[in-house]
Design a protein around this motif. Structure first.
Motif, PDB file in Angstrom:
ATOM      1  N   MET A 115      42.792  14.076  43.753  1.00 38.61           N
ATOM      2  CA  MET A 115      43.827  13.731  42.776  1.00 38.61           C
ATOM      3  C   MET A 115      44.678  14.941  42.377  1.00 38.61           C
ATOM      4  N   ARG A 116      44.474  16.044  43.075  1.00 38.15           N
ATOM      5  CA  ARG A 116      45.267  17.259  42.863  1.00 38.15           C
ATOM      6  C   ARG A 116      45.111  17.828  41.450  1.00 38.15           C
ATOM      7  N   GLU A 117      43.901  17.720  40.914  1.00 41.32           N
ATOM      8  CA  GLU A 117      43.623  18.335  39.607  1.00 41.32           C
ATOM      9  C   GLU A 117      43.863  19.830  39.744  1.00 41.32           C
ATOM     10  N   PRO A 118      44.630  20.441  38.845  1.00 39.15           N
ATOM     11  CA  PRO A 118      44.864  21.887  38.950  1.00 39.15           C
ATOM     12  C   PRO A 118      43.548  22.672  38.881  1.00 39.15           C
ATOM     13  N   MET A 119      43.472  23.718  39.677  1.00 39.14           N
ATOM     14  CA  MET A 119      42.244  24.508  39.746  1.00 39.14           C
ATOM     15  C   MET A 119      41.844  25.066  38.383  1.00 39.14           C
ATOM     16  N   TRP A 120      42.796  25.504  37.571  1.00 39.86           N
ATOM     17  CA  TRP A 120      42.450  26.116  36.285  1.00 39.86           C
ATOM     18  C   TRP A 120      41.730  25.124  35.389  1.00 39.86           C
ATOM     19  N   SER A 121      42.213  23.885  35.292  1.00 40.67           N
ATOM     20  CA  SER A 121      41.564  22.900  34.420  1.00 40.67           C
ATOM     21  C   SER A 121      40.246  22.434  35.035  1.00 40.67           C
ATOM     22  N   PHE A 122      40.230  22.322  36.359  1.00 39.61           N
ATOM     23  CA  PHE A 122      38.995  21.962  37.052  1.00 39.61           C
ATOM     24  C   PHE A 122      37.906  22.979  36.736  1.00 39.61           C
ATOM     25  N   LEU A 123      38.206  24.257  36.919  1.00 39.03           N
ATOM     26  CA  LEU A 123      37.217  25.306  36.668  1.00 39.03           C
ATOM     27  C   LEU A 123      36.761  25.334  35.211  1.00 39.03           C
ATOM     28  N   LEU A 124      37.692  25.194  34.307  1.00 39.45           N
ATOM     29  CA  LEU A 124      37.357  25.232  32.885  1.00 39.45           C
ATOM     30  C   LEU A 124      36.394  24.110  32.500  1.00 39.45           C
TER      31      LEU A 124
END
Length: 145
Positions: A115-124
C-alpha cells in the motif's frame, strides 16, 4: 563467545520471526533473560532491532509484490489482494500497531509495503508495537512492576 552468540542468536530469531517464516523469538528472549548473562535492556533492544529489520524485509517484498501479480505462481488471488488492500485502506497505518501479533502481524507488514506506506511512519509504528511486545515479555519474565 556466549555474549556475542546470545545476541546474534536473538537477533537472528527475531529477524526470522518477523518474516513469514514460522520462528519464535520470544522463547529465545525468555531463555536469555532467565540465564541472566546479558542486560535485559540490551536484549530488549537486540530483539526489537532484529524484529523490525525482518519487518522491513516484508515491507520491501510488499512494495514490489504487484509486479508479479499476473504470474501463475502468484500466491494470492486478485480478489483476496483487493480485499486485503481495502482493509488496509480502511484502517490505515494504525493497523500496524498489530504488527506484533501472531498470524496477522507479518502479513500486515507486507501489505503496508504493497500500500506504499511511507518508510518513516512504517518504522515508527512497527518499532513502537514490537518494542512494546518485547518490553511486556521482559517485564513478565523478570517480574518487573
Amino acid at each position: 563467545m556466549w555474549e556475542t552468540s546470545g545476541y546474534l542468536g536473538l537477533f537472528a530469531s527475531a529477524f526470522g520471526a518477523a518474516t513469514l517464516l514460522p520462528l519464535q523469538s520470544e522463547a529465545v528472549l525468555v531463555a536469555l533473560l532467565l540465564a541472566k548473562q546479558h542486560p535485559a535492556l540490551a536484549l530488549l533492544l537486540v530483539a526489537t532491532l532484529g524484529n523490525v529489520a525482518g519487518s522491513v524485509v516484508n515491507w520491501v517484498l510488499g512494495r514490489y509484490l504487484e509486479h508479479w501479480q499476473g504470474k501463475r505462481w502468484f500466491p494470492v488471488s486478485p480478489e483476496r489482494l483487493a480485499k486485503v488492500q481495502g482493509t488496509y485502506h480502511r484502517y490505515g497505518r494504525w493497523s500496524l500497531l498489530l504488527s506484533w501479533a501472531p498470524v496477522i502481524g507479518d502479513p500486515l507488514t507486507v501489505v503496508a509495503g504493497l500500500m506504499r506506506e511511507p518508510m518513516w511512519s512504517f518504522l515508527l509504528i512497527v518499532t513502537l508495537a514490537k518494542a512494546t511486545r518485547y518490553a511486556v515479555l521482559c517485564a513478565v519474565t523478570l517480574g518487573w512492576g
